[in-house]
Design a protein around this motif. Structure first.
Motif, mmCIF file in Angstrom:
data_model
loop_
_atom_site.group_PDB
_atom_site.id
_atom_site.type_symbol
_atom_site.label_atom_id
_atom_site.label_comp_id
_atom_site.label_asym_id
_atom_site.label_seq_id
_atom_site.Cartn_x
_atom_site.Cartn_y
_atom_site.Cartn_z
ATOM 1 N N ASP A 176 6.023 17.882 -11.075
ATOM 2 C CA ASP A 176 5.264 16.624 -10.988
ATOM 3 C C ASP A 176 3.775 16.815 -11.276
ATOM 4 O O ASP A 176 3.088 15.858 -11.643
ATOM 5 C CB ASP A 176 5.407 16.017 -9.588
ATOM 6 N N ALA A 177 3.271 18.030 -11.089
ATOM 7 C CA ALA A 177 1.826 18.263 -11.111
ATOM 8 C C ALA A 177 1.120 17.765 -12.374
ATOM 9 O O ALA A 177 0.091 17.094 -12.284
ATOM 10 C CB ALA A 177 1.530 19.748 -10.886
ATOM 11 N N PRO A 178 1.619 18.051 -13.588
ATOM 12 C CA PRO A 178 0.879 17.630 -14.784
ATOM 13 C C PRO A 178 0.772 16.115 -14.954
ATOM 14 O O PRO A 178 -0.082 15.642 -15.712
ATOM 15 C CB PRO A 178 1.702 18.254 -15.929
ATOM 16 N N ASN A 179 1.625 15.366 -14.256
ATOM 17 C CA ASN A 179 1.618 13.914 -14.399
ATOM 18 C C ASN A 179 1.490 13.239 -13.032
ATOM 19 O O ASN A 179 2.010 12.156 -12.815
ATOM 20 C CB ASN A 179 2.914 13.458 -15.090
ATOM 21 N N ILE A 180 0.770 13.896 -12.122
ATOM 22 C CA ILE A 180 0.765 13.468 -10.731
ATOM 23 C C ILE A 180 0.203 12.056 -10.538
ATOM 24 O O ILE A 180 0.690 11.293 -9.706
ATOM 25 C CB ILE A 180 -0.013 14.485 -9.859
ATOM 26 N N GLN A 181 -0.817 11.679 -11.333
ATOM 27 C CA GLN A 181 -1.402 10.351 -11.134
ATOM 28 C C GLN A 181 -0.376 9.248 -11.386
ATOM 29 O O GLN A 181 -0.213 8.328 -10.572
ATOM 30 C CB GLN A 181 -2.614 10.144 -12.048
ATOM 31 N N ASN A 182 0.315 9.315 -12.516
ATOM 32 C CA ASN A 182 1.295 8.284 -12.838
ATOM 33 C C ASN A 182 2.467 8.299 -11.868
ATOM 34 O O ASN A 182 2.982 7.239 -11.482
ATOM 35 C CB ASN A 182 1.812 8.475 -14.272
ATOM 36 N N ILE A 183 2.879 9.491 -11.461
ATOM 37 C CA ILE A 183 4.020 9.603 -10.546
ATOM 38 C C ILE A 183 3.687 8.997 -9.188
ATOM 39 O O ILE A 183 4.467 8.239 -8.620
ATOM 40 C CB ILE A 183 4.454 11.073 -10.407
ATOM 41 N N VAL A 184 2.513 9.328 -8.662
ATOM 42 C CA VAL A 184 2.128 8.800 -7.354
ATOM 43 C C VAL A 184 2.003 7.290 -7.394
ATOM 44 O O VAL A 184 2.532 6.582 -6.530
ATOM 45 C CB VAL A 184 0.807 9.444 -6.879
ATOM 46 N N MET A 185 1.304 6.769 -8.388
ATOM 47 C CA MET A 185 1.148 5.319 -8.493
ATOM 48 C C MET A 185 2.505 4.628 -8.620
ATOM 49 O O MET A 185 2.766 3.617 -7.961
ATOM 50 C CB MET A 185 0.264 4.969 -9.692
ATOM 51 N N SER A 186 3.373 5.185 -9.440
ATOM 52 C CA SER A 186 4.684 4.583 -9.669
ATOM 53 C C SER A 186 5.559 4.644 -8.423
ATOM 54 O O SER A 186 6.179 3.644 -8.033
ATOM 55 C CB SER A 186 5.374 5.286 -10.838
ATOM 56 N N GLN A 187 5.607 5.808 -7.783
ATOM 57 C CA GLN A 187 6.485 5.979 -6.625
ATOM 58 C C GLN A 187 5.983 5.203 -5.406
ATOM 59 O O GLN A 187 6.779 4.591 -4.679
ATOM 60 C CB GLN A 187 6.616 7.466 -6.280
ATOM 61 N N VAL A 188 4.676 5.208 -5.181
ATOM 62 C CA VAL A 188 4.125 4.460 -4.054
ATOM 63 C C VAL A 188 4.328 2.963 -4.273
ATOM 64 O O VAL A 188 4.755 2.235 -3.373
ATOM 65 C CB VAL A 188 2.635 4.789 -3.849
ATOM 66 N N SER A 189 4.033 2.496 -5.486
ATOM 67 C CA SER A 189 4.230 1.086 -5.804
ATOM 68 C C SER A 189 5.690 0.690 -5.661
ATOM 69 O O SER A 189 6.017 -0.363 -5.098
ATOM 70 C CB SER A 189 3.741 0.797 -7.228
ATOM 71 N N GLY A 190 6.577 1.559 -6.147
ATOM 72 C CA GLY A 190 8.002 1.266 -6.045
ATOM 73 C C GLY A 190 8.472 1.177 -4.613
ATOM 74 O O GLY A 190 9.268 0.298 -4.256
ATOM 75 N N ALA A 191 7.982 2.082 -3.763
ATOM 76 C CA ALA A 191 8.364 2.066 -2.352
ATOM 77 C C ALA A 191 7.872 0.789 -1.669
ATOM 78 O O ALA A 191 8.594 0.154 -0.890
ATOM 79 C CB ALA A 191 7.804 3.293 -1.642
ATOM 80 N N LEU A 192 6.640 0.404 -1.982
ATOM 81 C CA LEU A 192 6.080 -0.806 -1.372
ATOM 82 C C LEU A 192 6.805 -2.060 -1.840
ATOM 83 O O LEU A 192 7.015 -2.999 -1.066
ATOM 84 C CB LEU A 192 4.594 -0.903 -1.701
ATOM 85 N N ASN A 193 7.208 -2.072 -3.103
ATOM 86 C CA ASN A 193 7.852 -3.259 -3.660
ATOM 87 C C ASN A 193 9.263 -3.478 -3.125
ATOM 88 O O ASN A 193 9.818 -4.570 -3.267
ATOM 89 C CB ASN A 193 7.902 -3.167 -5.187
ATOM 90 N N THR A 194 9.857 -2.459 -2.498
ATOM 91 C CA THR A 194 11.192 -2.654 -1.911
ATOM 92 C C THR A 194 11.137 -3.602 -0.726
ATOM 93 O O THR A 194 12.140 -4.250 -0.398
ATOM 94 C CB THR A 194 11.786 -1.316 -1.444
ATOM 95 N N GLY A 195 9.982 -3.671 -0.069
ATOM 96 C CA GLY A 195 9.846 -4.530 1.094
ATOM 97 C C GLY A 195 10.573 -4.029 2.323
ATOM 98 O O GLY A 195 10.668 -4.748 3.326
ATOM 99 N N SER A 196 11.054 -2.805 2.285
ATOM 100 C CA SER A 196 11.860 -2.291 3.400
ATOM 101 C C SER A 196 11.078 -1.395 4.346
ATOM 102 O O SER A 196 11.623 -0.943 5.357
ATOM 103 C CB SER A 196 13.064 -1.522 2.856
ATOM 104 N N TYR A 197 9.806 -1.120 4.031
ATOM 105 C CA TYR A 197 9.037 -0.200 4.860
ATOM 106 C C TYR A 197 7.961 -0.937 5.657
ATOM 107 O O TYR A 197 7.289 -1.822 5.144
ATOM 108 C CB TYR A 197 8.380 0.883 3.997
#
Length: 222
Positions: free
Chosen positions: A64-85
């Protein structure tokens, strides 16, 4: 931008940032948050959550390291958009900053531009968290400036570039330092101590770590 008329500003969940030495229990504090929650670990220190039935864990992988910015933004956004947390944690922003800086470093000839990009990315991440409508918890390691720091910027600080730290935590309600003393864990958030600290939630400046979310009620007439 969205307008809220006077008296109609909705309440917002709180955002907490806690920094301290390794082994002071920063990750453990996330257990205080109630409901289904998710923790993003950037240093793989998740053993204290292994038996927590309410916490999903997202672990950083080497690839994940070479693309960490996109991965973090995508994964955090995806988790928040589930509405389950009900709450989200970003564990070890010191480690995340180093990974992001490694990707940004030398992108521009002027090193100041590299750090400006670093600060901008962390501000964007902080803004996304602020708009998430869930409780947010973030951690970082600390640096000890020694006793000489007591007369300048304070002895203790989060182990992050100062402007990057300010950009990320500007939207946080709480910033405090966790430490151990006489076998007990404490949190100090008093800016007058000279260290990084603030508390927009209540008027406490120092308290036991296990009371981060549930302040001890004072007895009547005391």
């Amino acid at each position: 931008m969205k307008l809220y008329k006077a008296g109609q500003v909705p309440p917002q969940p709180h955002m907490y940032f806690v920094y301290g030495d390794g082994g002071t229990g920063k990750t453990t504090l996330f257990k205080q948050f109630k409901g289904h929650k998710i923790l993003f670990s950037f240093d793989l220190s998740t053993n204290v959550l292994r038996n927590d039935k309410d916490t999903d864990v997202m672990l950083l992988e080497r690839k994940d390291a070479p693309n960490i910015q996109n991965i973090v933004m995508s994964q955090v956004s995806g988790a928040l958009n589930t509405g389950s947390y009900k709450a989200i944690a970003l564990d070890n922003m010191s480690a995340l900053q180093n990974l992001v800086l490694e990707n940004i470093d030398n992108a521009a000839k002027d090193n100041r531009q590299n750090y400006q990009k670093l600060q901008l990315w962390f501000r964007q991440l902080g803004t996304m968290l602020r708009e998430s409508n869930v409780d947010v918890y973030a951690t970082a390691h600390q640096v000890d400036n020694g006793t000489s720091g007591l007369t300048s910027k304070g002895r203790y600080a989060a182990d992050m570039n100062e402007k990057t730290f300010n950009a990320f935590t500007s939207m946080f309600d709480f910033v405090g330092r966790i430490y151990k003393q006489d076998g007990q864990r404490w949190i100090n958030c008093d800016p007058e101590a000279g260290n990084h600290g603030k508390n927009r939630i209540n008027d406490r400046t120092q308290f036991k770590a296990d009371e981060l979310l549930t302040p001890k009620q004072e007895k009547e007439n005391e």
